[in-house]
Design an enzyme around this catalytic site. Structure first.
Site, PDB file in Angstrom:
ATOM      1  CD  GLN A   9      94.592 -11.686  58.258  1.00 24.89           C
ATOM      2  OE1 GLN A   9      93.746 -12.315  57.637  1.00 24.89           O
ATOM      3  NE2 GLN A   9      94.391 -10.459  58.719  1.00 24.89           N
ATOM      4  CB  CYS A  53      87.851 -14.368  60.171  1.00 20.27           C
ATOM      5  SG  CYS A  53      86.874 -15.260  58.916  1.00 20.27           S
ATOM      6  CE  LYS A  90      90.874  -6.590  58.437  1.00 25.25           C
ATOM      7  NZ  LYS A  90      89.543  -7.004  58.938  1.00 25.25           N
ATOM      8  N   GLY A 115      86.301  -0.576  57.560  1.00 26.63           N
ATOM      9  CA  GLY A 115      84.855  -0.727  57.555  1.00 26.63           C
ATOM     10  C   GLY A 115      84.134   0.328  56.753  1.00 26.63           C
ATOM     11  N   PRO A 118      92.872  -7.973  53.670  1.00 28.85           N
ATOM     12  CG  PRO A 118      93.348  -9.092  55.669  1.00 28.85           C
ATOM     13  CD  PRO A 118      93.205  -7.722  55.073  1.00 28.85           C
ATOM     14  CG  MET A 119      88.780  -8.759  51.331  1.00 28.71           C
ATOM     15  SD  MET A 119      88.056  -7.666  50.083  1.00 28.71           S
ATOM     16  CE  MET A 119      89.538  -7.217  49.148  1.00 28.71           C
ATOM     17  N   GLY A 123      88.642  -3.019  51.723  1.00 26.42           N
ATOM     18  CA  GLY A 123      88.478  -4.274  51.015  1.00 26.42           C
ATOM     19  C   GLY A 123      87.401  -4.201  49.961  1.00 26.42           C
ATOM     20  NE  ARG A 124      82.531  -5.113  52.940  1.00 28.34           N
ATOM     21  CZ  ARG A 124      81.461  -4.715  53.616  1.00 28.34           C
ATOM     22  NH1 ARG A 124      80.285  -5.222  53.337  1.00 28.34           N
ATOM     23  NH2 ARG A 124      81.575  -3.824  54.577  1.00 28.34           N
TER      24      ARG A 124
END
Length: 350
Positions: free
Chosen positions: A78, A108, A147, A208, A23-24, A231-232
Site C-alpha cells: 500500500q 487514512c 482502499k 469496518g 493495513p494498520m 483489522g482491529r
C-alpha cells in the site's frame, strides 16, 4: 517458489469470500503477520503504507514484510501520498518485489495525513483522485487496488467517486463504511458498501467493525461484497479468520479460553520485541495491541485501566494473568465500555 499472482487471481475469480488483513500503521509489520498466519491466516495481507513524496524512499522495514513474507499468502503493497510523479516512481519500484498488487490509500483518517491532502484527505478532491488513478493505472502492470472511505466530512461525494473507480479498471476496491471525520466512532454505513458492490465491476471488500464470524456473515449477506478486510477485530481475536471459515462451512467454531488468550499475548510480546529494546518501551508498544484485546476481556474497563498503567514486563503479565489465567470461554467480542469519544477504540462495538 509460490506463484502468488496465480494464487491471488484464483481468489478474485473464486466464489469463497476473500479474507484480507487490513493495513494498520505500526501494527501489520512482518512479526505481526507471522503471528496471525499461525492462528488462522488471512487469504491476503496488506502492508503498512509506504509514505510517498518527492524525496521518499521505500521504507526498509515495510519492504521486509514483502521480501521475508512468512505467511505463504499473497502480499499487497500500500502507498499513501498525492504527488503523481512520486506515486508512479514508487509503484514501479514496488513492482520489482514479490507483490501481487499495489494499493492506494484513500482512507487514512489521521489528521496529520489528511491535512496534507493524502489518505482520506484526497476524498475532498475527486478530480485529483481521478488524475492519480489514471496515472497509476498506466504505471502498474500487476493488480491495482484501492482502499477508500465513503467521503471526507459527508457521504455526498461517494456517488462522484464510484464512476471514477470504475473508469480506471481497478482490480479490487476496499470500502470502509465511514467518512474520514467519523474516524472509528460511528456506526458503519454498510449500505454504502452495498452500493459500491453494485456499481463497480471489480470485487469489493467490506471493511469496518467485523468482530465475529456471525457479524462477518451478516456483513457479507447485506453488502454483497466479495470479501472482508479486517483489522482491529483480528488484533483482538487472532482466530477470527479461522472462525469465519468454519462458520461458513457449518463446522464447530473454536472459542478460545482465557489461557489461550494469555498465550497469544505472550506469543505477540515475544514476536514484536525488537533486539535491544528497553523494557518500558516494549511494554508501551504492547499497549497498542492490548487496547484492542482489552475490549473483549471484561466489561468494566478495569483490565484496560490497569494495563495502560503498567510500566514493567512483570507488572504487565501479572495483570494479564489475573484476568486471563482461566479455562472459561472467551468469545472476544467487544464489550460496550464507557470510553471517551477521543479514545482510539471508541465506536468499536457499534
Amino acid at each position: 517458489m509460490t506463484n502468488y499472482a496465480a494464487q491471488f487471481q484464483q481468489m478474485l475469480d473464486g466464489k469463497e469470500p476473500i479474507l484480507a488483513l487490513a493495513p494498520m500503521q505500526d501494527v501489520t509489520d512482518l512479526p505481526f503477520m507471522k503471528v496471525i498466519s499461525s492462528y488462522g491466516s488471512a487469504d491476503v495481507y496488506y502492508t503498512e503504507y509506504f509514505r510517498v513524496h518527492g524525496s521518499s524512499n521505500l521504507e526498509k522495514w515495510i519492504l521486509e514484510s514483502i521480501t521475508k513474507n512468512p505467511t505463504g499468502q499473497p502480499v499487497i503493497a500500500q502507498m499513501i501520498g498525492n504527488d503523481i510523479p512520486s506515486l508512479v516512481r514508487s509503484a514501479k519500484e514496488l513492482q520489482q518485489y514479490p507483490i501481487v498488487a499495489v494499493d492506494l490509500n484513500l482512507g487514512c483518517p489521521a489528521p496529520i495525513v489528511y491535512r496534507k491532502c493524502a489518505g482520506g484527505g484526497l476524498l475532498r478532491e475527486p478530480k485529483r483522485v481521478d488524475s492519480i488513478l489514471g496515472a497509476l493505472r498506466d504505471a502498474i502492470s500487476v493488480k491495482f487496488t484501492v482502499k477508500t472511505r465513503i467521503g471526507f466530512d459527508s457521504t455526498g461525494v461517494f456517488d462522484e467517486l464510484l464512476p471514477i473507480f470504475a473508469k480506471h479498471s481497478i482490480d479490487l476496491l476496499t470500502v470502509h463504511g465511514r467518512t474520514v471525520q467519523e474516524m472509528y466512532r460511528s456506526e458503519v454505513h454498510y449500505d454504502f458498501i452495498a452500493r459500491a458492490a453494485q456499481a463497480v465491476s471489480c470485487p469489493v471488500l467490506a471493511n469496518g467493525n467485523v468482530y465475529s464470524a456471525k457479524k462477518a456473515e451478516e456483513v457479507l449477506q447485506f453488502t454483497g461484497a466479495r470479501g472482508l478486510m479486517i483489522g482491529r477485530g483480528v488484533i483482538r481475536n487472532p482466530w477470527l479468520f479461522h472462525q469465519i471459515r468454519h462458520h461458513r462451512r457449518g463446522e464447530p467454531i473454536f472459542i478460545p479460553k482465557g489461557h489461550d488468550v494469555l498465550q497469544y499475548i505472550r506469543t505477540l510480546y515475544d514476536a514484536v520485541r525488537p533486539p535491544d529494546i528497553r523494557e518500558l518501551a516494549q511494554v508501551q508498544k504492547m499497549k497498542k495491541y492490548l487496547n484492542y484485546v482489552g475490549l473483549g476481556v471484561e466489561p468494566t474497563g478495569q483490565f484496560l485501566h490497569q494495563i495502560r498503567r503498567a510500566t514493567s514486563e512483570v507488572e504487565f503479565f501479572k495483570i494479564c494473568e489475573d484476568y486471563l489465567n482461566h479455562d472459561r470461554l472467551m468469545p472476544l467480542e467487544p464489550f460496550s465500555l464507557g470510553l471517551k469519544e477521543t479514545d482510539v477504540m471508541a465506536g468499536e462495538h457499534l
